[in-house]
Design a protein around this motif. Structure first.
Motif, PDB file in Angstrom:
ATOM      1  N   GLU A  93       0.822  -1.209   0.000  1.00  0.00           N
ATOM      2  CA  GLU A  93       0.000   0.000   0.000  1.00  0.00           C
ATOM      3  C   GLU A  93       0.858   1.261   0.000  1.00  0.00           C
ATOM      4  OE1 GLU A  93      -3.355   0.655  -0.403  1.00  0.00           O
ATOM      5  OE2 GLU A  93      -3.438  -1.458  -0.925  1.00  0.00           O
ATOM      6  N   ASP A  94       2.109   1.141   0.437  1.00  0.00           N
ATOM      7  CA  ASP A  94       3.002   2.296   0.345  1.00  0.00           C
ATOM      8  C   ASP A  94       3.239   2.653  -1.121  1.00  0.00           C
ATOM      9  OD1 ASP A  94       4.387  -0.167   0.178  1.00  0.00           O
ATOM     10  OD2 ASP A  94       6.240   0.674   0.957  1.00  0.00           O
ATOM     11  N   ASP A  95       3.428   1.625  -1.966  1.00  0.00           N
ATOM     12  CA  ASP A  95       3.589   1.874  -3.404  1.00  0.00           C
ATOM     13  C   ASP A  95       2.293   2.410  -4.006  1.00  0.00           C
ATOM     14  OD1 ASP A  95       6.251   1.052  -3.467  1.00  0.00           O
ATOM     15  OD2 ASP A  95       5.720  -1.029  -3.932  1.00  0.00           O
ATOM     16  N   ASN A  96       1.161   1.899  -3.557  1.00  0.00           N
ATOM     17  CA  ASN A  96      -0.135   2.377  -4.030  1.00  0.00           C
ATOM     18  C   ASN A  96      -0.304   3.860  -3.686  1.00  0.00           C
ATOM     19  OD1 ASN A  96      -2.788   2.527  -4.985  1.00  0.00           O
ATOM     20  ND2 ASN A  96      -3.653   1.434  -3.247  1.00  0.00           N
ATOM     21  N   PHE A  97       0.039   4.234  -2.457  1.00  0.00           N
ATOM     22  CA  PHE A  97      -0.066   5.631  -2.038  1.00  0.00           C
ATOM     23  C   PHE A  97       0.859   6.507  -2.876  1.00  0.00           C
ATOM     24  CE2 PHE A  97       1.303   9.233   0.568  1.00  0.00           C
ATOM     25  CZ  PHE A  97       0.078   9.785   0.915  1.00  0.00           C
ATOM     26  N   ARG A  98       2.095   6.067  -3.015  1.00  0.00           N
ATOM     27  CA  ARG A  98       3.074   6.836  -3.789  1.00  0.00           C
ATOM     28  C   ARG A  98       2.580   7.030  -5.218  1.00  0.00           C
ATOM     29  NH1 ARG A  98       7.151   6.487  -7.285  1.00  0.00           N
ATOM     30  NH2 ARG A  98       9.020   7.713  -6.920  1.00  0.00           N
ATOM     31  N   ASP A  99       2.153   5.952  -5.853  1.00  0.00           N
ATOM     32  CA  ASP A  99       1.671   6.042  -7.232  1.00  0.00           C
ATOM     33  C   ASP A  99       0.448   6.945  -7.340  1.00  0.00           C
ATOM     34  OD1 ASP A  99       3.708   4.314  -7.974  1.00  0.00           O
ATOM     35  OD2 ASP A  99       2.400   2.559  -8.138  1.00  0.00           O
ATOM     36  N   THR A 100      -0.461   6.837  -6.385  1.00  0.00           N
ATOM     37  CA  THR A 100      -1.672   7.660  -6.393  1.00  0.00           C
ATOM     38  C   THR A 100      -1.320   9.138  -6.290  1.00  0.00           C
ATOM     39  OG1 THR A 100      -3.009   5.894  -5.430  1.00  0.00           O
ATOM     40  CG2 THR A 100      -3.815   8.141  -5.135  1.00  0.00           C
ATOM     41  N   VAL A 101      -0.428   9.472  -5.381  1.00  0.00           N
ATOM     42  CA  VAL A 101      -0.031  10.882  -5.216  1.00  0.00           C
ATOM     43  C   VAL A 101       0.688  11.374  -6.468  1.00  0.00           C
ATOM     44  CG1 VAL A 101       1.409  12.485  -3.887  1.00  0.00           C
ATOM     45  CG2 VAL A 101      -0.015  10.800  -2.700  1.00  0.00           C
ATOM     46  N   LEU A 102       1.549  10.545  -7.040  1.00  0.00           N
ATOM     47  CA  LEU A 102       2.260  10.970  -8.251  1.00  0.00           C
ATOM     48  C   LEU A 102       1.315  11.182  -9.430  1.00  0.00           C
ATOM     49  CD1 LEU A 102       5.549   8.885  -8.026  1.00  0.00           C
ATOM     50  CD2 LEU A 102       5.222  11.338  -7.569  1.00  0.00           C
ATOM     51  N   VAL A 103       0.282  10.360  -9.555  1.00  0.00           N
ATOM     52  CA  VAL A 103      -0.717  10.569 -10.601  1.00  0.00           C
ATOM     53  C   VAL A 103      -1.448  11.889 -10.352  1.00  0.00           C
ATOM     54  CG1 VAL A 103      -2.933   9.727 -11.515  1.00  0.00           C
ATOM     55  CG2 VAL A 103      -1.018   8.153 -11.222  1.00  0.00           C
ATOM     56  N   ALA A 104      -1.784  12.164  -9.108  1.00  0.00           N
ATOM     57  CA  ALA A 104      -2.459  13.420  -8.765  1.00  0.00           C
ATOM     58  C   ALA A 104      -1.568  14.624  -9.065  1.00  0.00           C
ATOM     59  CB  ALA A 104      -2.872  13.411  -7.294  1.00  0.00           C
ATOM     60  N   VAL A 105      -0.292  14.509  -8.744  1.00  0.00           N
ATOM     61  CA  VAL A 105       0.657  15.601  -9.009  1.00  0.00           C
ATOM     62  C   VAL A 105       0.800  15.808 -10.516  1.00  0.00           C
ATOM     63  CG1 VAL A 105       3.127  16.195  -8.861  1.00  0.00           C
ATOM     64  CG2 VAL A 105       1.884  15.435  -6.826  1.00  0.00           C
ATOM     65  N   GLU A 106       0.899  14.730 -11.250  1.00  0.00           N
ATOM     66  CA  GLU A 106       1.005  14.839 -12.707  1.00  0.00           C
ATOM     67  C   GLU A 106      -0.257  15.482 -13.291  1.00  0.00           C
ATOM     68  OE1 GLU A 106       1.345  11.919 -16.580  1.00  0.00           O
ATOM     69  OE2 GLU A 106       2.229  11.251 -14.696  1.00  0.00           O
ATOM     70  N   ALA A 107      -1.416  15.070 -12.796  1.00  0.00           N
ATOM     71  CA  ALA A 107      -2.675  15.657 -13.270  1.00  0.00           C
ATOM     72  C   ALA A 107      -2.738  17.139 -12.939  1.00  0.00           C
ATOM     73  CB  ALA A 107      -3.860  14.918 -12.652  1.00  0.00           C
ATOM     74  N   ALA A 108      -2.283  17.498 -11.749  1.00  0.00           N
ATOM     75  CA  ALA A 108      -2.307  18.903 -11.337  1.00  0.00           C
ATOM     76  C   ALA A 108      -1.335  19.746 -12.148  1.00  0.00           C
ATOM     77  CB  ALA A 108      -1.978  19.015  -9.849  1.00  0.00           C
ATOM     78  N   ALA A 109      -0.249  19.167 -12.585  1.00  0.00           N
ATOM     79  CA  ALA A 109       0.796  19.918 -13.279  1.00  0.00           C
ATOM     80  C   ALA A 109       0.485  20.173 -14.747  1.00  0.00           C
ATOM     81  CB  ALA A 109       2.126  19.179 -13.174  1.00  0.00           C
ATOM     82  N   GLN A 110      -0.526  19.519 -15.284  1.00  0.00           N
ATOM     83  CA  GLN A 110      -0.794  19.632 -16.715  1.00  0.00           C
ATOM     84  C   GLN A 110      -1.192  21.045 -17.105  1.00  0.00           C
ATOM     85  OE1 GLN A 110      -0.213  17.246 -19.056  1.00  0.00           O
ATOM     86  NE2 GLN A 110       0.654  16.188 -17.302  1.00  0.00           N
ATOM     87  N   PRO A 111      -0.363  21.693 -17.888  1.00  0.00           N
ATOM     88  CA  PRO A 111      -0.706  23.035 -18.369  1.00  0.00           C
ATOM     89  C   PRO A 111      -1.640  22.935 -19.570  1.00  0.00           C
ATOM     90  CG  PRO A 111       1.408  22.401 -19.230  1.00  0.00           C
ATOM     91  CD  PRO A 111       0.934  21.269 -18.332  1.00  0.00           C
ATOM     92  N   ARG A 112      -2.200  24.055 -19.931  1.00  0.00           N
ATOM     93  CA  ARG A 112      -3.052  24.065 -21.125  1.00  0.00           C
ATOM     94  C   ARG A 112      -2.229  23.782 -22.369  1.00  0.00           C
ATOM     95  NH1 ARG A 112      -6.972  29.149 -19.806  1.00  0.00           N
ATOM     96  NH2 ARG A 112      -8.034  28.125 -18.112  1.00  0.00           N
ATOM     97  N   LYS A 113      -1.064  24.387 -22.444  1.00  0.00           N
ATOM     98  CA  LYS A 113      -0.179  24.194 -23.603  1.00  0.00           C
ATOM     99  C   LYS A 113       1.260  24.129 -23.097  1.00  0.00           C
ATOM    100  CE  LYS A 113      -3.151  26.835 -26.662  1.00  0.00           C
ATOM    101  NZ  LYS A 113      -3.281  28.003 -27.507  1.00  0.00           N
TER     102      LYS A 113
END
Length: 133
Positions: A93-113
């Motif tokens: 679950e530590d890997d699950n948490f890490r992966d989940t947070v990284l997906v959220a960070v990647e989603a948050a970082a997406q710029p329009r262009k």
């Protein structure tokens, strides 16, 4: 799985504060509003024990600080603590948490262009480092 969750209320609060705090840090660093919304959605879309904890309705997410630095002083250690806590009590679950947070960070970082701004990219690296510490 929800029948076997034995994390304390404090442990659950630590996980939620760390995960949602990572998205808050991305927002504070200048991530686009739509991206941070996608980051929050990514957290509630998690599976496993992490998914149960992050999707639960609660008022125990404590994000304090009047500046990005103060918020980071609170959230980054919480990310590290959350990974260690899960690694001890629920291996995998530590890997699950890490992966989940990284997906959220990647989603948050997406710029329009184009690419994320330098500040947003730097915050993503700091969050990744805290998860790996």
């Amino acid at each position: 799985m929800s029948n076997t969750i034995t994390l304390s209320d404090q442990d659950k609060s630590t996980l939620r504060t760390a995960a949602y705090g990572a998205v808050a840090l991305m927002a504070a660093a200048g991530a686009p509003h739509k991206g941070t919304s996608h980051g929050s959605i990514a957290l509630t879309s998690a599976t496993g024990l992490v998914g149960h904890v992050l999707s639960a309705k609660s008022k125990d997410i404590h994000l304090q600080g009047k500046s990005v630095a103060e918020l980071a002083e609170h959230v980054l250690p919480s990310l590290t603590a959350a990974v260690h806590l899960l690694g001890k009590q629920y291996p995998g679950e530590d890997d699950n948490f890490r992966d989940t947070v990284l997906v959220a960070v990647e989603a948050a970082a997406q710029p329009r262009k184009g690419e994320p701004s330098p500040a947003v990219a730097a915050m993503a690296r700091k969050i990744t480092a805290a998860l790996d510490a």
